[in-house]
Design a protein around this motif. Structure first.
Motif, PDB file in Angstrom:
ATOM      1  N   PRO A  12      64.394  44.309  66.649  1.00  0.00           N
ATOM      2  CA  PRO A  12      64.231  42.886  66.988  1.00  0.00           C
ATOM      3  C   PRO A  12      62.980  42.586  67.816  1.00  0.00           C
ATOM      4  CG  PRO A  12      66.503  43.570  67.304  1.00  0.00           C
ATOM      5  CD  PRO A  12      65.726  44.825  67.033  1.00  0.00           C
ATOM      6  N   SER A  13      62.455  43.598  68.508  1.00  0.00           N
ATOM      7  CA  SER A  13      61.249  43.356  69.319  1.00  0.00           C
ATOM      8  C   SER A  13      60.020  43.087  68.464  1.00  0.00           C
ATOM      9  CB  SER A  13      60.977  44.546  70.244  1.00  0.00           C
ATOM     10  OG  SER A  13      60.628  45.707  69.503  1.00  0.00           O
ATOM     11  N   ILE A  14      60.152  43.176  67.131  1.00  0.00           N
ATOM     12  CA  ILE A  14      59.032  42.850  66.256  1.00  0.00           C
ATOM     13  C   ILE A  14      58.598  41.402  66.459  1.00  0.00           C
ATOM     14  CG2 ILE A  14      60.437  42.068  64.302  1.00  0.00           C
ATOM     15  CD1 ILE A  14      57.228  44.201  64.092  1.00  0.00           C
TER      16      ILE A  14
ATOM     17  N   ALA B 278      77.550  31.753  61.432  1.00  0.00           N
ATOM     18  CA  ALA B 278      76.485  31.901  62.420  1.00  0.00           C
ATOM     19  C   ALA B 278      76.524  33.313  63.003  1.00  0.00           C
ATOM     20  CB  ALA B 278      76.641  30.861  63.526  1.00  0.00           C
ATOM     21  N   PRO B 279      75.416  34.066  62.967  1.00  0.00           N
ATOM     22  CA  PRO B 279      75.424  35.457  63.445  1.00  0.00           C
ATOM     23  C   PRO B 279      75.368  35.584  64.960  1.00  0.00           C
ATOM     24  CG  PRO B 279      73.232  34.871  62.711  1.00  0.00           C
ATOM     25  CD  PRO B 279      74.106  33.681  62.420  1.00  0.00           C
ATOM     26  N   GLY B 280      74.982  34.492  65.630  1.00  0.00           N
ATOM     27  CA  GLY B 280      74.820  34.583  67.083  1.00  0.00           C
ATOM     28  C   GLY B 280      73.698  35.554  67.422  1.00  0.00           C
ATOM     29  N   SER B 281      73.924  36.339  68.473  1.00  0.00           N
ATOM     30  CA  SER B 281      72.897  37.305  68.885  1.00  0.00           C
ATOM     31  C   SER B 281      73.310  38.740  68.590  1.00  0.00           C
ATOM     32  CB  SER B 281      72.620  37.153  70.386  1.00  0.00           C
ATOM     33  OG  SER B 281      73.813  37.388  71.138  1.00  0.00           O
ATOM     34  N   ALA B 282      74.309  38.905  67.722  1.00  0.00           N
ATOM     35  CA  ALA B 282      74.836  40.240  67.436  1.00  0.00           C
ATOM     36  C   ALA B 282      73.762  41.194  66.924  1.00  0.00           C
ATOM     37  CB  ALA B 282      75.977  40.135  66.414  1.00  0.00           C
ATOM     38  N   ASN B 283      72.916  40.728  65.987  1.00  0.00           N
ATOM     39  CA  ASN B 283      71.879  41.600  65.419  1.00  0.00           C
ATOM     40  C   ASN B 283      70.728  41.836  66.391  1.00  0.00           C
ATOM     41  OD1 ASN B 283      73.153  41.963  62.895  1.00  0.00           O
ATOM     42  ND2 ASN B 283      72.392  39.973  62.179  1.00  0.00           N
ATOM     43  N   LEU B 284      70.579  40.977  67.373  1.00  0.00           N
ATOM     44  CA  LEU B 284      69.510  41.149  68.371  1.00  0.00           C
ATOM     45  C   LEU B 284      69.916  42.137  69.460  1.00  0.00           C
ATOM     46  CD1 LEU B 284      68.431  37.411  68.793  1.00  0.00           C
ATOM     47  CD2 LEU B 284      67.392  39.145  67.324  1.00  0.00           C
ATOM     48  N   ARG B 285      71.234  42.247  69.702  1.00  0.00           N
ATOM     49  CA  ARG B 285      71.709  43.121  70.779  1.00  0.00           C
ATOM     50  C   ARG B 285      72.306  44.431  70.269  1.00  0.00           C
ATOM     51  NH1 ARG B 285      75.878  41.480  72.718  1.00  0.00           N
ATOM     52  NH2 ARG B 285      76.386  39.626  71.479  1.00  0.00           N
TER      53      ARG B 285
ATOM     54  N   VAL C 252      69.686  39.659  59.759  1.00  0.00           N
ATOM     55  CA  VAL C 252      69.897  40.964  59.125  1.00  0.00           C
ATOM     56  C   VAL C 252      69.750  42.078  60.162  1.00  0.00           C
ATOM     57  CG1 VAL C 252      69.120  42.508  57.276  1.00  0.00           C
ATOM     58  CG2 VAL C 252      68.922  40.035  56.995  1.00  0.00           C
ATOM     59  N   PRO C 253      70.648  43.065  60.173  1.00  0.00           N
ATOM     60  CA  PRO C 253      70.468  44.206  61.072  1.00  0.00           C
ATOM     61  C   PRO C 253      69.120  44.874  60.819  1.00  0.00           C
ATOM     62  CG  PRO C 253      72.666  44.233  60.114  1.00  0.00           C
ATOM     63  CD  PRO C 253      71.903  43.162  59.395  1.00  0.00           C
TER      64      PRO C 253
END
Length: 480
Positions: A68-70, A206-213, A283-284
């Motif tokens: 996600p830091s991309i 809604a994915p929320g922040s799940a893929n970011l964390r 997307v993960p």
């Protein structure tokens, strides 16, 4: 290579002195060209340069490394590109020239700098034409298996050779529609992505922040993974320089380049940073499809968009063909400008009916030769070519920054009315950009793959610089 009658300064002259005759020869070269590009063409050429195959395909490797830091990586490199374009816009609005940064480097530093920056960029564009042709051919042969790739590349080359041999307005029209299709595609992608993130797209939650964390967090591979993603993002931005080359053939070069550069700023943030944010939110980051078939396809497939693969193949094909067209154009104009300034063989710069047809032909042939090398020598010569152009865009950016640093004070003193576009926070902004470029060089040295690219590009740059210095001294000796 032939020498020009307009001799450059002696070796001991000040770097800020304008080489004798350099402005005159550049103006003569551009006056022989037509002015068939309209403002809508320039605006779309600027946009087309932003939205390339590097965004649709190359960003997958960056996401796989940085996670996600991309998003932060693209924001940082995007800010650097904004600074570079602002510097180039300032110089090009003040002195529009088909040689763009090569002309500015010659005026600011000396003929050897214009020679080095110009021919390095020409090599980059010609090799890129071949690479884009190969990429486009692979997509078409996927639809029509059994057909030879080289034949499709030859067909694409023939089409764009014909386009660029005709009036410049034909090139402008092709790029206008190519860029329009890419803008529509990326806009629709962003709209669908935002709706999915908000949970209002039918069939999605809604994915929320799940893929970011999740899966290692925002920085899953640590600082090393972030650096790899940052380097990938830097080189995805190449192509914006073409608009300042095309501006010399527009109806109003000063107004055209100023407007195109200004509007390109926010579009960089929207298209690049925005699309990365949508992708890693939905997307993960470690989904295998992100790296193998591309992040945009992976996202559309995740959203259940039927025919996602074919949709992205069409978009990528358009992006590749657009880049081929633009790179043949840019290479031919750069070569024409170099020759007009005595930096290349005279026959290459011959202009017929407002078009440098010899330069178009030679640039296209060089590009097709690179394609043939990918089949004939895929294990040695072709990889060497790829490494050689790997960091050329960074070398060009350094010449742009140094040139702007030297020319800005001269413009303020001699022709302040020409400063239609001004670099932000000058000179601090320019110095920060140069420091960032130096930092990228150091980061490239840390990574084995990019280290090879840097060394090969460095060798090309040194060879061109030595030739340029020798030519400059010989011309000075002849004058004296």
């Amino acid at each position: 290579m032939s020498r020009t009658s307009a001799s450059p300064p002696t070796a001991g002259s000040e770097v800020s002195a304008v080489p004798a005759g350099s402005d005159v020869s550049a103006v003569k070269a551009d006056s022989a060209l037509t002015h068939g590009l309209k403002q809508r063409h320039l605006s779309m050429i600027a946009l087309g340069g932003v939205i390339g195959a590097g965004l649709f395909v190359g960003s997958g490797a960056g996401i796989a490394s940085a996670g996600p830091s991309i998003v932060i990586a693209y924001a940082i490199s995007g800010l650097l590109v904004m600074f570079v374009m602002r510097m180039l816009g300032e110089m090009s609005a003040a002195n529009p020239a088909s040689g763009s940064f090569s002309v500015h480097a010659e005026r600011a530093i000396g003929p050897w700098a214009g020679f080095t920056a110009g021919w390095a960029f020409w090599v980059l564009l010609c090799v890129a034409v071949g690479l884009e042709g190969i990429g486009a051919a692979k997509i078409v042969t996927g639809w029509l298996p059994g057909t030879p790739e080289w034949a499709w590349v030859a067909l694409f080359m023939a089409v764009f050779l014909g386009t660029n041999l005709a009036a410049v307005k034909n090139f402008g029209e092709f790029e206008f529609w190519f860029a329009s299709l890419k803008v529509v595609a990326i806009t629709l992608f962003l709209v669908l992505g935002v709706l999915a993130i908000l949970g209002v797209l039918p069939g999605t939650d809604a994915p929320g922040s799940a893929n970011l964390r999740g899966d290692g967090g925002f920085l899953p591979n640590g600082s090393n993974g972030f650096i790899i993603g940052l380097l990938a993002s830097v080189f995805a931005y190449g192509g914006l320089e073409t608009v300042t080359i095309a501006a010399a053939e527009s109806e109003n070069p000063v107004r055209g380049v100023a407007k195109a550069v200004r509007t390109a700023m926010w579009r960089i943030a929207l298209f690049y940073v925005g699309s990365m944010a949508v992708i890693v939110t939905l997307v993960p980051w470690d989904d295998p499809k992100v790296a193998t078939v591309g992040p945009f396809y992976a996202t559309l497939d995740h959203l259940g968009i039927s025919g996602a693969a074919e949709i992205m193949n069409v978009v990528i094909l358009i992006a590749l063909l657009s880049a081929m067209n633009a790179n043949i154009y840019g290479a031919s104009r750069m070569a024409c400008s170099l020759v007009a300034r005595g930096q290349g063989p005279k026959r290459l710069g011959r202009v017929s009916s407002g078009v440098p047809r010899n330069a178009v032909l030679v640039s296209s042939v060089f590009g097709f030769l690179c394609v043939l090398l990918s089949y004939w020598r895929p294990d040695d010569v072709f990889p060497w070519l790829l490494n050689m152009i790997g960091a050329v865009i960074l070398v060009v950016w350094i010449f742009i920054a140094v040139s702007q640093l030297l020319l800005r004070r001269r413009l303020e003193r001699e022709a302040p009315e020409k400063l239609v576009v001004r670099m932000w926070l000058f000179p601090v902004g320019t110095l920060l950009a140069l420091a960032a470029m130096a930092g990228i060089f150091l980061l490239m040295l840390r990574q084995p793959d990019t280290r090879d690219q840097l060394l090969a590009t460095g060798a090309l740059t040194v060879v061109l610089a030595v030739i340029g210095v020798v030519r400059q001294r010989r011309a000075a000796a002849v004058k004296n």
